[in-house]
Design an enzyme around this catalytic site. Structure first.
Site, short mmCIF file in Angstrom:
data_model
loop_
_atom_site.label_atom_id
_atom_site.label_comp_id
_atom_site.label_asym_id
_atom_site.label_seq_id
_atom_site.Cartn_x
_atom_site.Cartn_y
_atom_site.Cartn_z
N ASP A 164 -23.60 57.84 -26.49
CA ASP A 164 -24.26 59.05 -25.98
C ASP A 164 -24.69 58.93 -24.52
O ASP A 164 -25.87 59.13 -24.18
CB ASP A 164 -25.47 59.44 -26.87
CG ASP A 164 -25.11 59.51 -28.35
OD1 ASP A 164 -23.91 59.65 -28.66
OD2 ASP A 164 -26.02 59.41 -29.19
N GLU A 203 -30.73 57.64 -30.32
CA GLU A 203 -29.52 58.38 -29.97
C GLU A 203 -29.82 59.35 -28.82
O GLU A 203 -30.97 59.70 -28.58
CB GLU A 203 -29.02 59.20 -31.18
CG GLU A 203 -28.69 58.33 -32.39
CD GLU A 203 -28.14 59.11 -33.58
OE1 GLU A 203 -27.24 58.60 -34.25
OE2 GLU A 203 -28.61 60.23 -33.85
N ASP A 247 -24.43 67.88 -32.22
CA ASP A 247 -25.11 67.79 -30.91
C ASP A 247 -24.54 68.67 -29.78
O ASP A 247 -23.31 68.75 -29.62
CB ASP A 247 -25.00 66.37 -30.34
CG ASP A 247 -25.36 65.29 -31.31
OD1 ASP A 247 -25.71 65.59 -32.44
OD2 ASP A 247 -25.28 64.12 -30.91
N TRP A 283 -17.54 73.01 -38.24
CA TRP A 283 -18.73 72.17 -38.05
C TRP A 283 -19.15 72.04 -36.59
O TRP A 283 -18.31 71.91 -35.71
CB TRP A 283 -18.43 70.77 -38.61
CG TRP A 283 -19.50 69.78 -38.31
CD1 TRP A 283 -19.59 68.97 -37.21
CD2 TRP A 283 -20.66 69.51 -39.10
NE1 TRP A 283 -20.73 68.22 -37.28
CE2 TRP A 283 -21.41 68.54 -38.44
CE3 TRP A 283 -21.15 70.02 -40.32
CZ2 TRP A 283 -22.61 68.02 -38.92
CZ3 TRP A 283 -22.34 69.52 -40.81
CH2 TRP A 283 -23.05 68.53 -40.12
N GLN A 297 -20.51 68.73 -30.21
CA GLN A 297 -19.84 67.93 -31.24
C GLN A 297 -19.25 68.90 -32.26
O GLN A 297 -19.98 69.70 -32.86
CB GLN A 297 -20.84 67.00 -31.93
CG GLN A 297 -21.25 65.81 -31.08
CD GLN A 297 -20.10 64.83 -30.95
OE1 GLN A 297 -19.84 64.03 -31.83
NE2 GLN A 297 -19.39 64.89 -29.83
C1 FRU Z 1 -26.42 62.35 -32.95
C2 FRU Z 1 -25.08 61.63 -33.11
C3 FRU Z 1 -24.73 60.90 -31.84
C4 FRU Z 1 -23.25 60.79 -31.94
C5 FRU Z 1 -22.86 62.08 -32.60
C6 FRU Z 1 -21.68 61.99 -33.51
O1 FRU Z 1 -26.59 63.43 -33.77
O2 FRU Z 1 -25.16 60.75 -34.22
O3 FRU Z 1 -25.39 59.67 -31.70
O4 FRU Z 1 -22.65 60.63 -30.69
O5 FRU Z 1 -24.00 62.52 -33.34
O6 FRU Z 1 -21.27 63.25 -33.95
#
Ligand code: FRU
Length: 483
Positions: free
Chosen positions: A158, A209, A28, A25, A44
């Site tokens: 974030d 975000e 971000d 997976w 991420q």
């Molecule tokens: C945005 C988000 C961020 C968070 C991350 C978690 O897509 O929700 O706010 O840090 O993804 O994976």
């Protein structure tokens, strides 16, 4: 495709020049930084599974923003057997600490410092830092983490950090519920609250975000600040999207000078985009990368063994238009295109072109016209699937219909994607980039872009463009040169 046994490898959908992890997976982009000749993309990542979880920072590097090399995972969660600890590593940023303000430097070179959100098993979010003295290869978490404790706000995450020369401090923008909080610091370790932005402006249809704040200068030399804020849900075509504000920042507060909501990309598949640190010293370009997906269906995409791709890196510029300041974006142009086909025509009839296979296809179109002219583009394949793109000059609208474009995602956010465009004067022009399972459309000057995922059963191999005008029109097809 929910069940592991049923999952099939789908390499035919793996983009060639958009970053995807080899497996598992991704969401971000995080910690975008240019340092010592390399673009670093952290992201991420769940290193253990094809679905969201165990959130860590994956890592990839590139010399040209198109060909990426995946590196070992950079930051792993801090969770012990009893599910205690600061938790998952959520989104954040990386800066080059040129003057060693943090004191983390060992040796001759400045440290890279990552600033990110820790998200605990109990869903408490706080901000932490880590540093690298080997140009991003390995990271050490700061023993004094967290550097910003949670003040009792559930969504508090974030952090995007930059050095603000005028006020001689590090500035952090952080999403908190539906506002952006600004903090300042001299050393990246101790942070002071500066101000809040956004309570009564912009779209509040969802959670805020992944903010980012930076300066851009228009062609006529006017300098403004741009604040990017991703929002989920509430995007212009359903699910999540990214809005932006243009205004002023004085080292303490950001203030916008418009009331209307402005969108960075109208497509449903460009989210959580942020820009590179470290480039400003090199050539002043402001380059952004977004995640090419949408939270509404990100978990249902048919790709395996990976899930998630990045959109093409975009160069951002600020245009001064009759509609106010607009953020324009175009794909970075640091790669060689090799020309495949040029098609020209003066009649009212459609012109068509074959699309090369096994490469990223770059399509540039141009229609010279003195009157409003409806124009249609159709991408088709041998399986009878198609994407239909239409420009309606009266409605000043570009639409993208991906209902019959292949693998049917039942929950595509909108059956037909709509994007307002600035009216054309004497040219309808733009660019489309097709890379296996993505289509990115850039209208004329880049003030409208549409990023959309597509999963055709076989590659699109033909483009037909039709315009209601009898003056010259052309399509130029080129291959983007992946290595
Ligand atoms: C945005 C988000 C961020 C968070 C991350 C978690 O897509 O929700 O706010 O840090 O993804 O994976």
């Amino acid at each position: 495709m929910k069940n592991t046994e049923e999952k099939q490898f789908t390499e035919q959908w793996r983009p060639l020049n958009h970053f995807t992890p080899q497996e598992n997976w991704m969401n971000d982009p995080n910690g975008l930084v240019y340092y010592d000749g390399l673009y670093h993309l952290f992201y991420q990542h769940n290193p253990k599974a094809h679905v969201w979880g165990n959130m860590s920072w994956g890592h990839a590097v590139s010399t040209d923003l198109l060909n990426w090399q995946e590196k070992p995972v950079a930051l792993l969660p801090d969770v012990n057997e009893n599910k205690q600890g600061l938790g998952y590593i959520f989104s954040g940023s990386v800066v080059v600490d040129w003057n060693n303000t943090s004191g983390f430097q060992q040796g001759e070179h400045p440290p890279l410092v990552a600033i990110f959100t820790h998200h605990s098993e109990q869903a408490v979010q706080c901000q932490s830092i880590a540093y690298s003295n080997d140009a991003g290869e390995t990271w050490t978490k700061f023993e004094g983490n967290p550097v910003i404790e949670n003040p009792g706000i559930r969504d508090f995450r974030d952090p995007k950090v930059f050095w603000h020369q005028d006020s001689k401090q590090w500035v952090m923008v952080l999403a908190a519920g539906q506002v952006v909080k600004l903090f300042g610091s001299a050393d990246l370790k101790s942070w002071q609250f500066l101000s809040d932005f956004g309570e009564d402006v912009g779209s509040h249809a969802g959670e805020w975000e992944c903010p980012d704040l930076f300066q851009l200068t228009t062609e006529d030399g006017e300098t403004k600040w741009v604040l990017i804020v991703s929002i989920n849900p509430g995007g212009p075509n359903g699910g999540c999207g990214t809005q932006y504000f243009v205004g002023e920042f004085n080292g303490n507060r950001f203030e916008t000078d418009h009331d209307n909501v402005k969108w960075f990309d109208y497509g449903p598949d460009n989210y959580a985009g942020v820009t590179f640190d470290g480039l400003q010293r090199v050539d002043g370009r402001r380059i952004m990368i977004g995640w090419m997906s949408n939270w509404t269906y990100a978990g249902d995409l048919p790709t395996y063994p990976w899930s998630g791709a990045m959109a093409l890196p975009r160069e951002l510029t600020l245009l001064s238009t009759s509609n106010g300041h607009l953020l324009a974006n175009k794909p970075v142009n640091q790669y060689q295109n090799s020309m495949v086909e040029v098609t020209r025509n003066k009649s009212t009839q459609a012109i068509s072109a074959y699309l090369p296979q096994e490469s990223v296809v770059n399509i540039e179109f141009n229609v010279s016209t003195s009157a409003p002219s409806k124009t249609t583009w159709e991408l088709t394949n041998v399986d009878g699937e198609k994407v239909i793109i239409k420009y309606n000059p009266l409605r000043k609208l570009l639409t993208v219909d991906r209902r019959n474009a292949g693998f049917d995602i039942k929950i595509w956010t909108m059956p037909i994607i709509e994007a307002p465009v600035l009216p054309h004067n004497d040219q309808i022009s733009g660019q489309m980039i097709l890379d296996k399972s993505s289509l990115e459309i850039f209208w004329g000057d880049g003030t409208t872009s549409v990023t959309a995922l597509l999963f055709p059963s076989s590659p699109f191999d033909t483009l037909v463009m039709q315009s209601q005008c009898d003056s010259e029109k052309s399509i130029i097809i080129s291959k983007v040169g992946q290595k």
